[in-house]
Design an enzyme around this catalytic site. Structure first.
Site, PDB file in Angstrom:
ATOM      1  N   ARG A  47      84.517   0.438   6.973  1.00 30.14           N
ATOM      2  CA  ARG A  47      83.268  -0.322   6.897  1.00 30.14           C
ATOM      3  C   ARG A  47      82.359   0.161   5.785  1.00 30.14           C
ATOM      4  O   ARG A  47      81.712  -0.641   5.113  1.00 30.14           O
ATOM      5  CB  ARG A  47      82.549  -0.252   8.242  1.00 30.14           C
ATOM      6  CG  ARG A  47      83.288  -0.989   9.349  1.00 30.14           C
ATOM      7  CD  ARG A  47      82.474  -1.039  10.619  1.00 30.14           C
ATOM      8  NE  ARG A  47      83.142  -1.830  11.639  1.00 30.14           N
ATOM      9  CZ  ARG A  47      82.620  -2.080  12.842  1.00 30.14           C
ATOM     10  NH1 ARG A  47      81.430  -1.602  13.150  1.00 30.14           N
ATOM     11  NH2 ARG A  47      83.275  -2.816  13.709  1.00 30.14           N
ATOM     12  N   ASP A 158      66.062  -5.200  17.153  1.00 29.95           N
ATOM     13  CA  ASP A 158      67.357  -4.643  16.775  1.00 29.95           C
ATOM     14  C   ASP A 158      67.153  -3.760  15.558  1.00 29.95           C
ATOM     15  O   ASP A 158      66.140  -3.864  14.854  1.00 29.95           O
ATOM     16  CB  ASP A 158      68.365  -5.756  16.471  1.00 29.95           C
ATOM     17  CG  ASP A 158      69.807  -5.282  16.599  1.00 29.95           C
ATOM     18  OD1 ASP A 158      70.396  -5.453  17.687  1.00 29.95           O
ATOM     19  OD2 ASP A 158      70.337  -4.725  15.629  1.00 29.95           O
TER      20      ASP A 158
END
Length: 288
Positions: A47, A158
């Site tokens: 990633r 978030d």
């Protein structure tokens, strides 16, 4: 100084060396509370390789130096990369059933008598499907119970800037609407046309009910509550035991006696916190 390891990995990328992984593991734990075991090494490498390319960096050592010298500039992006934003509309339907059948009617009746506001927090809202699903059932309950005058809002937070951008836009591919009933889809989702063909946008009424804000759960919280309910589903699976204990104590401080905490299907407060009692499938009520 953390030195870069430029050994090619599978696929022609750059390998994540031992020193770099140790640094990243400690950094992520300190700033995000996420515990990365050795088994996560390949995932982190894969990633973050995309992030290195986006920044024009040739090796992981350079990325570690960026974090070391200017951690705040990259923290949100790093958190987005290593966390998995998997969500859907009306995921874990039994939670919404409890809201519709029991909790919202009770809360609205209490608020009508007391004049208090109603607040729900979607902590770890990802791309917004959870808070907008909550907004649907809340808007319907306000109408059904003649409670339009009650101050009712949903806070959605978030850590991921990319996820928050999607949540703010409230635009989703049509295939993402699978969890919404046909009736609700017709009422609360507006089908796009032209460049938005194949997408749907949430109804303006839902936007009125939802406030989307960035928040790191490990840092200071600007809100003081109280909340009637907190949804923190499939978030603490990333945290170790001490971090979970601290987080749930903080949640308890923002909930009144009788307030509700909703967790994900694989999460539990057993052996972690005794401020709550289990009243249903991953639904907890604060003792008081």
């Amino acid at each position: 100084m953390v030195q870069g390891d430029a050994v090619p990995a599978d696929g022609g990328g750059v390998a994540l060396g031992d020193a770099e992984f140790r640094f990243l593991r400690d950094f992520v734990y300190e700033h995000c509370g996420i515990a990365l075991g050795e088994h996560k090494r390949q995932l982190v490498q894969g990633r973050l390789a995309r992030r290195l390319r986006a920044l024009g960096l040739r090796h992981f050592g350079a990325y570690c130096e960026l974090l070391r010298h200017d951690p705040q500039s990259e923290l949100d992006n790093l958190a987005s990369v290593i966390s998995t934003n998997v969500t859907s509309f009306f995921r874990e339907q039994h939670h919404y059933d409890l809201l519709v059948d029991e909790l919202l009617p009770q809360w609205l009746q209490q608020k009508r008598r007391s004049g208090d506001r109603l607040r729900i927090w979607s902590a770890g809202c990802s791309t917004g499907e959870e808070p907008y699903a909550l907004a649907m059932v809340l808007a319907e309950a306000l109408e059904r119970h003649g409670a339009a005058g009650i101050d009712a809002k949903i806070l959605a937070t978030d850590l991921s800037p990319q996820a928050l951008e999607t949540a703010r836009n409230g635009v989703y591919p049509l295939e993402r609407l699978a969890g919404i009933s046909d009736e609700r889809r017709c009422r609360w989702m507006l089908r796009g046309a032209g460049e938005y063909e194949g997408f749907a946008c949430v109804h303006p009424r839902l936007r009125e009910l939802v406030t989307v804000q960035p928040l790191n759960l490990l840092h200071e919280w600007p809100m003081r509550g109280p909340f009637d309910a907190i949804f923190c589903r499939n978030v603490v699976i990333y945290f170790d035991q001490p971090t979970k204990q601290r987080l749930f104590r903080r949640y308890a401080a923002l909930l009144p006696a009788g307030g509700h905490l909703f967790l994900g299907h694989s999460e539990s407060l057993h052996g972690i916190n005794d401020d709550f009692e289990l009243i249903g499938r991953t639904v907890y009520r604060k003792l008081g």
